[in-house]
Design a protein around this motif. Structure first.
Motif, PDB file in Angstrom:
ATOM      1  N   PHE A 260       0.222  16.789  -1.385  1.00 27.15           N
ATOM      2  CA  PHE A 260       0.197  16.358   0.013  1.00 27.15           C
ATOM      3  C   PHE A 260      -1.239  16.073   0.452  1.00 27.15           C
ATOM      4  O   PHE A 260      -2.191  16.724   0.016  1.00 27.15           O
ATOM      5  N   GLU A 261      -1.356  15.081   1.335  1.00 23.86           N
ATOM      6  CA  GLU A 261      -2.616  14.801   2.028  1.00 23.86           C
ATOM      7  C   GLU A 261      -2.264  14.745   3.501  1.00 23.86           C
ATOM      8  O   GLU A 261      -1.773  13.721   3.997  1.00 23.86           O
ATOM      9  N   GLY A 262      -2.467  15.858   4.193  1.00 27.05           N
ATOM     10  CA  GLY A 262      -1.963  15.953   5.560  1.00 27.05           C
ATOM     11  C   GLY A 262      -0.446  15.930   5.543  1.00 27.05           C
ATOM     12  O   GLY A 262       0.188  16.728   4.861  1.00 27.05           O
ATOM     13  N   GLU A 263       0.141  14.972   6.247  1.00 24.70           N
ATOM     14  CA  GLU A 263       1.594  14.845   6.283  1.00 24.70           C
ATOM     15  C   GLU A 263       2.103  13.785   5.305  1.00 24.70           C
ATOM     16  O   GLU A 263       3.287  13.442   5.324  1.00 24.70           O
ATOM     17  N   LYS A 264       1.234  13.287   4.455  1.00 24.62           N
ATOM     18  CA  LYS A 264       1.627  12.268   3.485  1.00 24.62           C
ATOM     19  C   LYS A 264       1.769  12.862   2.090  1.00 24.62           C
ATOM     20  O   LYS A 264       1.119  13.861   1.762  1.00 24.62           O
ATOM     21  N   ILE A 265       2.622  12.224   1.282  1.00 24.49           N
ATOM     22  CA  ILE A 265       2.912  12.706  -0.072  1.00 24.49           C
ATOM     23  C   ILE A 265       2.516  11.650  -1.091  1.00 24.49           C
ATOM     24  O   ILE A 265       2.655  10.439  -0.846  1.00 24.49           O
ATOM     25  N   LEU A 266       2.016  12.089  -2.239  1.00 26.49           N
ATOM     26  CA  LEU A 266       1.554  11.184  -3.289  1.00 26.49           C
ATOM     27  C   LEU A 266       2.733  10.623  -4.083  1.00 26.49           C
ATOM     28  O   LEU A 266       3.584  11.379  -4.572  1.00 26.49           O
ATOM     29  N   LEU A 267       2.780   9.298  -4.210  1.00 24.20           N
ATOM     30  CA  LEU A 267       3.807   8.624  -5.007  1.00 24.20           C
ATOM     31  C   LEU A 267       3.138   7.623  -5.942  1.00 24.20           C
ATOM     32  O   LEU A 267       2.046   7.124  -5.662  1.00 24.20           O
ATOM     33  N   VAL A 268       3.831   7.331  -7.048  1.00 26.17           N
ATOM     34  CA  VAL A 268       3.349   6.332  -8.000  1.00 26.17           C
ATOM     35  C   VAL A 268       4.434   5.278  -8.206  1.00 26.17           C
ATOM     36  O   VAL A 268       5.631   5.574  -8.147  1.00 26.17           O
ATOM     37  N   LYS A 269       4.012   4.048  -8.448  1.00 33.56           N
ATOM     38  CA  LYS A 269       4.933   2.939  -8.684  1.00 33.56           C
ATOM     39  C   LYS A 269       5.111   2.765 -10.180  1.00 33.56           C
ATOM     40  O   LYS A 269       4.162   2.419 -10.895  1.00 33.56           O
ATOM     41  N   GLU A 270       6.314   3.016 -10.664  1.00 32.57           N
ATOM     42  CA  GLU A 270       6.601   3.013 -12.096  1.00 32.57           C
ATOM     43  C   GLU A 270       6.708   1.584 -12.634  1.00 32.57           C
ATOM     44  O   GLU A 270       7.404   0.744 -12.053  1.00 32.57           O
ATOM     45  N   SER A 271       6.037   1.334 -13.751  1.00 36.48           N
ATOM     46  CA  SER A 271       6.138   0.008 -14.357  1.00 36.48           C
ATOM     47  C   SER A 271       7.520  -0.230 -14.957  1.00 36.48           C
ATOM     48  O   SER A 271       7.951  -1.378 -15.102  1.00 36.48           O
ATOM     49  N   ALA A 272       8.242   0.849 -15.289  1.00 36.67           N
ATOM     50  CA  ALA A 272       9.550   0.710 -15.928  1.00 36.67           C
ATOM     51  C   ALA A 272      10.562   0.016 -15.030  1.00 36.67           C
ATOM     52  O   ALA A 272      11.383  -0.779 -15.498  1.00 36.67           O
ATOM     53  N   ASP A 273      10.508   0.283 -13.710  1.00 35.26           N
ATOM     54  CA  ASP A 273      11.486  -0.324 -12.809  1.00 35.26           C
ATOM     55  C   ASP A 273      10.874  -0.879 -11.518  1.00 35.26           C
ATOM     56  O   ASP A 273      11.589  -1.402 -10.666  1.00 35.26           O
ATOM     57  N   GLY A 274       9.549  -0.741 -11.358  1.00 38.11           N
ATOM     58  CA  GLY A 274       8.903  -1.256 -10.155  1.00 38.11           C
ATOM     59  C   GLY A 274       9.190  -0.450  -8.906  1.00 38.11           C
ATOM     60  O   GLY A 274       8.914  -0.915  -7.789  1.00 38.11           O
ATOM     61  N   LEU A 275       9.704   0.764  -9.075  1.00 33.11           N
ATOM     62  CA  LEU A 275      10.033   1.626  -7.945  1.00 33.11           C
ATOM     63  C   LEU A 275       9.125   2.856  -7.956  1.00 33.11           C
ATOM     64  O   LEU A 275       8.368   3.083  -8.900  1.00 33.11           O
ATOM     65  N   TRP A 276       9.225   3.658  -6.904  1.00 32.00           N
ATOM     66  CA  TRP A 276       8.250   4.723  -6.678  1.00 32.00           C
ATOM     67  C   TRP A 276       8.825   6.102  -6.970  1.00 32.00           C
ATOM     68  O   TRP A 276      10.013   6.361  -6.759  1.00 32.00           O
ATOM     69  N   SER A 277       7.941   6.992  -7.419  1.00 31.80           N
ATOM     70  CA  SER A 277       8.363   8.340  -7.771  1.00 31.80           C
ATOM     71  C   SER A 277       7.211   9.308  -7.555  1.00 31.80           C
ATOM     72  O   SER A 277       6.058   8.905  -7.369  1.00 31.80           O
ATOM     73  N   LEU A 278       7.518  10.597  -7.596  1.00 32.76           N
ATOM     74  CA  LEU A 278       6.469  11.598  -7.708  1.00 32.76           C
ATOM     75  C   LEU A 278       5.835  11.474  -9.088  1.00 32.76           C
ATOM     76  O   LEU A 278       6.528  11.186 -10.073  1.00 32.76           O
ATOM     77  N   PRO A 279       4.531  11.650  -9.214  1.00 32.93           N
ATOM     78  CA  PRO A 279       3.913  11.566 -10.534  1.00 32.93           C
ATOM     79  C   PRO A 279       4.449  12.657 -11.462  1.00 32.93           C
ATOM     80  O   PRO A 279       4.773  13.761 -11.023  1.00 32.93           O
ATOM     81  N   GLY A 280       4.536  12.334 -12.750  1.00 33.85           N
ATOM     82  CA  GLY A 280       5.018  13.317 -13.717  1.00 33.85           C
ATOM     83  C   GLY A 280       5.779  12.662 -14.848  1.00 33.85           C
ATOM     84  O   GLY A 280       5.757  11.442 -15.016  1.00 33.85           O
ATOM     85  N   GLY A 281       6.472  13.480 -15.622  1.00 34.94           N
ATOM     86  CA  GLY A 281       7.231  12.968 -16.762  1.00 34.94           C
ATOM     87  C   GLY A 281       7.735  14.117 -17.620  1.00 34.94           C
ATOM     88  O   GLY A 281       7.770  15.274 -17.186  1.00 34.94           O
ATOM     89  N   TRP A 282       8.114  13.799 -18.861  1.00 34.14           N
ATOM     90  CA  TRP A 282       8.649  14.812 -19.771  1.00 34.14           C
ATOM     91  C   TRP A 282       7.588  15.860 -20.072  1.00 34.14           C
ATOM     92  O   TRP A 282       6.405  15.557 -20.226  1.00 34.14           O
ATOM     93  N   ALA A 283       8.026  17.117 -20.209  1.00 30.93           N
ATOM     94  CA  ALA A 283       7.125  18.188 -20.613  1.00 30.93           C
ATOM     95  C   ALA A 283       6.674  17.963 -22.056  1.00 30.93           C
ATOM     96  O   ALA A 283       7.443  17.490 -22.891  1.00 30.93           O
ATOM     97  N   ASP A 284       5.428  18.277 -22.326  1.00 30.64           N
ATOM     98  CA  ASP A 284       4.857  18.108 -23.661  1.00 30.64           C
ATOM     99  C   ASP A 284       4.784  19.437 -24.392  1.00 30.64           C
ATOM    100  O   ASP A 284       4.413  20.467 -23.797  1.00 30.64           O
TER     101      ASP A 284
END
Length: 224
Positions: free
Chosen positions: A95-119
């Motif tokens: 969070f940054e104040g009242e905003k949340i961090l999102l990333v735009k995925e190249s796989a589908d062009g849509l947005w998500s929380l950053p992350g992925g499969w556990a390593d």
């Protein structure tokens, strides 16, 4: 999906676990897992034949549920001899104040929380910090686990993998937003003005849940 019991008290969340009936694909994945476990551990040759037949039935059901070719489904699950367990998807909540961090995925062009499969070889905290750094350029400190969710009982599209999702809150300590090669864009968004979400990875209700934990830090970890 989640409701507050009272406006004067922290919200009480209910899980859809008991409200959602398993789909054909859910049943097929369960049959496939049982068949694979049987093929791994059974010493009886007659039982092995039965487990192999169950595996073929499961793949046929998956084909009917998803339309994926049988040969691709067979290759996806392979002939591994091991106990079948869920995969683990780790998502970072920054969070940054009242905003949340999102990333735009190249796989589908849509947005998500950053992350992925556990390593393998990384703790959950190390995984989420590494993923956020790689995807956004930010250096973060993981602080607390917010939720452990079973993907099957939330409003995600059907998927072949059975997945548990970990949501870990992190504090941004340094860095400048810089998308990686497989992330098209990244930024902080207001909860009421979210971009189109990649429902395979995160749902609007899960974003709402993250905000509820932000505003009520006394809440216990949400656990399916």
């Amino acid at each position: 999906m989640y409701e507050a019991a009272s406006s004067r008290r922290p919200p009480v969340f209910w899980s859809p676990l008991y409200l959602r009936m398993p789909s054909l694909l859910d049943h097929a994945k369960r049959i496939q897992a049982l068949a694979q476990i049987g093929l791994t551990y059974s010493p009886n040759p007659y039982d092995l034949e039965r487990y192999e037949e169950l595996r073929e039935i499961a793949l046929q059901l998956m084909h009917e549920a998803t339309g994926h070719p049988l040969e691709k489904l067979a290759a996806h699950y392979g002939d591994k001899k091991e106990y079948v367990t869920p995969k683990v998807d780790v998502r970072g909540v920054v969070f940054e104040g009242e905003k949340i961090l999102l990333v735009k995925e190249s796989a589908d062009g849509l947005w998500s929380l950053p992350g992925g499969w556990a390593d393998v070889g990384y703790t959950p905290k190390e995984v989420v910090a590494k993923e956020i750094k790689e995807e956004t350029g930010l250096t973060v400190t993981p602080t607390r686990l917010l939720a452990v969710l079973d993907k099957r009982v939330h409003a995600h599209p059907p998927a072949l993998e059975y997945t548990y999702k970990l949501f870990i809150e992190c504090v941004n300590t340094s860095g400048t937003l810089t998308p990686s090669h497989d992330i098209l864009d990244c930024g902080f968004f207001d909860e009421h003005h979210l971009p189109p979400l990649s429902l395979e990875r995160v749902t609007p209700d899960q974003i709402n849940l993250m905000y509820a934990h932000k505003r009520h830090p006394e809440l216990a970890v949400t656990l399916d």
